[in-house]
Enzyme design. Structure first.
Site, PDB file in Angstrom:
ATOM      1  N   LYS A  43       3.749  -5.683  13.727  1.00  0.00           N
ATOM      2  CA  LYS A  43       4.723  -6.463  14.498  1.00  0.00           C
ATOM      3  C   LYS A  43       4.373  -7.924  14.299  1.00  0.00           C
ATOM      4  O   LYS A  43       3.262  -8.352  14.612  1.00  0.00           O
ATOM      5  CB  LYS A  43       4.686  -6.112  16.000  1.00  0.00           C
ATOM      6  CG  LYS A  43       5.670  -5.036  16.376  1.00  0.00           C
ATOM      7  CD  LYS A  43       7.094  -5.544  16.300  1.00  0.00           C
ATOM      8  CE  LYS A  43       8.077  -4.386  16.200  1.00  0.00           C
ATOM      9  NZ  LYS A  43       8.784  -4.365  14.927  1.00  0.00           N
TER      10      LYS A  43
ATOM     11  N   PRO B  13       0.805  -1.230   0.000  1.00  0.00           N
ATOM     12  CA  PRO B  13       0.000   0.000   0.000  1.00  0.00           C
ATOM     13  C   PRO B  13       0.832   1.271   0.000  1.00  0.00           C
ATOM     14  O   PRO B  13       0.343   2.331  -0.395  1.00  0.00           O
ATOM     15  CB  PRO B  13      -0.823  -0.114   1.286  1.00  0.00           C
ATOM     16  CG  PRO B  13      -0.078  -1.074   2.141  1.00  0.00           C
ATOM     17  CD  PRO B  13       0.582  -2.032   1.211  1.00  0.00           C
ATOM     18  N   PHE B  14       2.102   1.189   0.453  1.00  0.00           N
ATOM     19  CA  PHE B  14       2.935   2.389   0.541  1.00  0.00           C
ATOM     20  C   PHE B  14       4.228   2.196  -0.251  1.00  0.00           C
ATOM     21  O   PHE B  14       5.323   2.341   0.268  1.00  0.00           O
ATOM     22  CB  PHE B  14       3.214   2.727   2.007  1.00  0.00           C
ATOM     23  CG  PHE B  14       1.968   2.980   2.797  1.00  0.00           C
ATOM     24  CD1 PHE B  14       1.277   4.169   2.656  1.00  0.00           C
ATOM     25  CD2 PHE B  14       1.455   2.021   3.643  1.00  0.00           C
ATOM     26  CE1 PHE B  14       0.104   4.407   3.364  1.00  0.00           C
ATOM     27  CE2 PHE B  14       0.286   2.238   4.359  1.00  0.00           C
ATOM     28  CZ  PHE B  14      -0.390   3.441   4.221  1.00  0.00           C
TER      29      PHE B  14
ATOM     30  N   GLU C 280       3.481  -0.654   5.918  1.00  0.00           N
ATOM     31  CA  GLU C 280       3.041  -0.153   7.227  1.00  0.00           C
ATOM     32  C   GLU C 280       2.728   1.334   7.218  1.00  0.00           C
ATOM     33  O   GLU C 280       3.572   2.169   6.880  1.00  0.00           O
ATOM     34  CB  GLU C 280       4.112  -0.428   8.291  1.00  0.00           C
ATOM     35  CG  GLU C 280       3.700   0.023   9.681  1.00  0.00           C
ATOM     36  CD  GLU C 280       4.680  -0.400  10.766  1.00  0.00           C
ATOM     37  OE1 GLU C 280       4.444  -0.050  11.941  1.00  0.00           O
ATOM     38  OE2 GLU C 280       5.680  -1.070  10.443  1.00  0.00           O
TER      39      GLU C 280
END
Length: 508
Positions: A320, A277-278, A300
């Site tokens: 995590k 997504p990033f 993240e």
């Protein structure tokens, strides 16, 4: 200006294809592709709705670099309202000021400003760039005595944060299949440039030529397996003594980059192998052939700010817990289930989620803090990840920069409690982190922001003679961590980036 976006034959890659053409036409401009490259297969479609192509050019171009309490503003062409007398083309102005104070004063939140487009897109120009981990020294964790003994920061940029003012942009809405062209001032030439690039993509349906060759040479890992495992055991002694609960220990791989491939072409290889997504590429030239490039395939979200009516919602999605993907469907599902149920991974995630709740609560409206999900497993091309989501309504007396500062650096990259754990890390880690463990993204004039944690990220620096690569790696250490398993996790996390670049984790 809006036009249909679904023109390129490989629609999943239209943002990258358009960016490659536009950035090639303006090679000296700071530029960024903030790309939801997994939008066609995302486990969270709302998070991967937009891709943003941003550039800084013309008389309104501006860059901001920050290092050790000193902010330098590179202005273009002419004096601006409110600037000190004497500012003109090519001038740099520097001031001693904490970075987040500068951001609070210079994040121009003017959603109704002339030139702003009427759309649902959260990005409406503004600042784009990265903030490095070492900014922590301005937020309560100064360099420790061990800093002077650290390995020199080979391949890392000198700046600890670097932003540019986006004067021109293209925003692709993958849900509506629309493309929006933005500029700080009306700019018909920019509209025509984008339209021409789109027409070229539509007409060029042939196979693209192979990317130029590139080779990573002199790969080296900063810490040997024995050294890293010894640091893990020291971290566990700190945990048993009660000074910390969890320590996010890191190391790094560095290399020299040889060959004709441009940074954006190396990024394309990473992006193809690690949809996320990033997925972000940032190009920040420094003149005379030098500069910094950030090549990130991060899954993240550090923190987003979404204006809603009179207030704003802030949201963080800490990760995590990691497992590799399996070779068969059965093995893959077994690995995901092991991650979902493993006590150590759940404990890591819960501790960091609690830390993030504390960070967001500092500037939250009373009673609005929520844990939207806890220990969910999301699957990406090379790994399974355990993700939680925390949100809150921003206190109306607070500026969005305040909550971003309060939560920095990302808790998923420090451990808990944050300040004391970062101080321990100053003694344990043998080199600075640089951009790795920091964040990257945008601060929009609409009041929106979206920043990812810089993991799965290669940093390229070019000093004019040679290109260097820096890849930060690490994992969370708890009392019951197995040092050998933690080392293997570091190797697993390296595979997505190094494998895409034709290299393997180096032995030392």
């Amino acid at each position: 200006m809006k036009v249909p976006a679904g023109l390129h034959p490989r629609s999943a890659d239209r943002a990258a294809a358009l960016f490659a053409r536009l950035s090639a036409q303006r090679p000296e401009d700071p530029a960024a592709l903030l790309d939801s490259s997994d939008h066609h297969s995302s486990p969270a479609p709302a998070r991967s709705r937009y891709s943003i192509l941003a550039f800084s050019s013309g008389p309104e171009r501006r860059e901001v670099l920050h290092s050790r309490g000193l902010t330098t503003v590179r202005a273009a062409s002419r004096v601006r309202s409110g600037e000190a007398p004497g500012a003109h083309a090519g001038m740099e102005q520097s001031l001693e000021q904490p970075f987040f104070d500068w951001l609070r004063e210079n994040w121009e939140i003017t959603p109704d400003a002339e030139g702003a487009t009427a759309s649902a897109a959260p990005f409406q120009l503004g600042w784009v760039g990265w903030l490095g981990y070492e900014l922590k020294r301005e937020l309560g964790s100064p360099d420790g005595a061990a800093a002077a003994r650290r390995t020199p920061a080979g391949g890392l940029p000198e700046a600890e944060a670097h932003l540019f003012r986006a004067t021109h942009a293209v925003v692709i809405d993958h849900h509506r299949e629309e493309l929006e062209i933005q500029s700080l001032q009306p700019d018909p030439a920019w509209d025509q440039e984008v339209a021409a690039a789109l027409a070229e993509l539509e007409s060029d349906r042939s196979e693209q030529p192979a990317a130029p060759p590139a080779e990573l040479r002199n790969l080296r890992v900063r810490d040997s397996q024995e050294e890293y495992m010894a640091a893990i055991r020291t971290a566990q002694e700190e945990i048993r003594s009660g000074t910390t609960y969890e320590i996010c220990l890191t190391t790094a791989v560095s290399a020299e980059v040889h060959g004709a491939a441009a940074g954006v072409e190396l990024f394309a290889r990473m992006r193809e192998r690690n949809r996320a997504p990033f997925t972000q590429y940032l190009r920040l030239p420094s003149g005379e052939g030098s500069g910094t490039e950030i090549l990130s395939t991060s899954p993240e979200r550090y923190l987003s700010v979404t204006p809603e009516g009179p207030g704003s919602t802030v949201r963080s999605e800490p990760i995590k817990g990691t497992r590799p993907r399996g070779g068969t469907e059965e093995e893959d599902q077994a690995l995901a289930q092991d991650l979902r149920t493993h006590p150590k991974d759940r404990a890591e995630n819960v501790m960091i989620t609690d830390l993030v709740r504390n960070d967001l609560s500092i500037h939250a409206e009373t009673g609005t803090l929520r844990t939207e999900r806890l220990c969910a497993v999301e699957s990406y091309p090379s790994v399974h990840q355990m993700v939680s989501t925390v949100s809150a309504q921003l206190d109306r007396q607070a500026h969005p920069a305040d909550v971003i500062a309060a939560a920095f650096p990302p808790g998923s990259m420090t451990g808990a409690p944050k300040i004391s754990t970062m101080n321990i890390l100053e003694e344990l880690e043998t080199g600075p982190r640089g951009a790795y463990s920091g964040v990257a993204g945008y601060f929009s004039r609409s009041g929106a922001a979206d920043l990812s944690v810089l993991i799965r990220t290669a940093v390229l620096t070019d000093d004019g003679d040679r290109r260097h690569l820096h890849l930060g790696l690490g994992g969370a250490i708890t009392a019951d961590s197995d040092p050998e398993a933690e080392w293997e996790e570091v190797r697993t996390k390296s595979a997505g980036v190094l494998g895409a670049l034709g290299a393997e984790f180096p032995q030392r």
